[in-house]
Design a protein around this motif. Structure first.
Motif, PDB file in Angstrom:
ATOM      1  N   ILE A 117     -39.269  28.714  17.215  1.00 28.95           N
ATOM      2  CA  ILE A 117     -38.266  28.005  18.025  1.00 28.95           C
ATOM      3  C   ILE A 117     -38.405  26.502  17.808  1.00 28.95           C
ATOM      4  O   ILE A 117     -39.478  25.932  17.991  1.00 28.95           O
ATOM      5  N   GLU A 168     -30.413  27.156  18.891  1.00 31.93           N
ATOM      6  CA  GLU A 168     -31.603  27.930  18.526  1.00 31.93           C
ATOM      7  C   GLU A 168     -31.249  29.313  17.978  1.00 31.93           C
ATOM      8  O   GLU A 168     -31.723  29.714  16.906  1.00 31.93           O
ATOM      9  N   GLY A 223     -37.974  33.735  25.013  1.00 29.60           N
ATOM     10  CA  GLY A 223     -37.885  34.768  23.984  1.00 29.60           C
ATOM     11  C   GLY A 223     -38.542  36.033  24.496  1.00 29.60           C
ATOM     12  O   GLY A 223     -38.484  36.343  25.692  1.00 29.60           O
TER      13      GLY A 223
END
Ligand SMILES: Cc1cn([C@H]2C[C@H](O)[C@@H](COP(=O)(O)OP(=O)(O)OP(=O)(O)O)O2)c(=O)[nH]c1=O
Length: 193
Positions: A34, A42, A79
């Motif tokens: 990231i 992203e 995430g």
């Protein structure tokens, strides 16, 4: 032409199958890092990295689809949880609140090297969830490979109050939007019917 899904996710495979597309799977293996501040940027970047890696080996006649999903809450990008403590932290944060799910998509056409790169956003509101419920949910194992540590299509459905936007985007692929983009570019993809 060949249609290639650059993903190891069973959810993405099911969603593509659902709309009757004929495709092969060649998962990307590269490390996901990231690097961007904004979730939309992203997921577009990560989807592009996955599609580019696979496009290199897919042959001249291939259309390659890469995707990536994250959860965004108050400026933070979530995430997949690193471990169970991380899952507890994420779900405690999301409990009783609205968050956003972003899925980025990259479609690379190897015939002319062109790329479509976009993201779709869905708002999701969770009911308040107790610590005990969260711990039970994590013990069941479902959160560990899911962005934001829950699955709307699984047991996690019991925590969802409402959503605004494409449900399939939360599961991992904005399948309607993808079909529209392919149609817009007049790309003929193989179908099963
Ligand atoms: C929020 C949410 C995420 N997810 C999943 C979708 C994605 O598979 C996963 C996020 O991880 P990703 O890194 O987007 O994808 P992946 O590692 O599973 O597969 P690949 O990189 O090979 O394409 O979280 C759900 O299944 N349900 C949900 O409700």
């Amino acid at each position: 032409m060949r249609f290639i899904l650059a993903s190891a996710s069973p959810r993405r495979k099911e969603l593509l199958e659902q709309i009757g597309v004929k495709f092969d799977i060649l998962p990307a293996t590269g490390e996901e890092v990231i690097t961007k501040e904004l979730p939309g940027e992203e997921v577009m970047e990560l989807a592009k990295q996955k599609a580019e890696e696979v496009a290199k080996t897919a042959g001249a006649d291939a259309l390659v689809l890469g995707a990536d999903t994250v959860v965004a809450y108050e400026g933070k990008i979530l995430g997949k949880p690193k471990d169970e403590a991380d899952a507890l932290r994420m779900l405690t944060m999301l409990s009783g609140k609205e968050h956003e799910v972003y899925t980025g998509v990259a479609l690379i056409d190897n015939r002319d090297q062109s790329m479509e790169n976009f993201f779709e956003r869905t708002k999701v509101t969770m009911y308040p969830v107790s610590e005990e419920e969260i711990r039970d949910y994590i013990a069941g194992g479902e959160p560990m490979d899911k962005a934001g540590a829950y699955a709307i299509q699984g047991l996690g459905a019991k925590f969802i109050q409402k959503i605004e936007g494409d449900y399939n985007n939360v599961v991992g692929l904005p399948i309607g939007r993808i079909y529209q983009e392919i149609k817009r570019k007049s790309i003929e993809i193989p179908t099963r019917f």
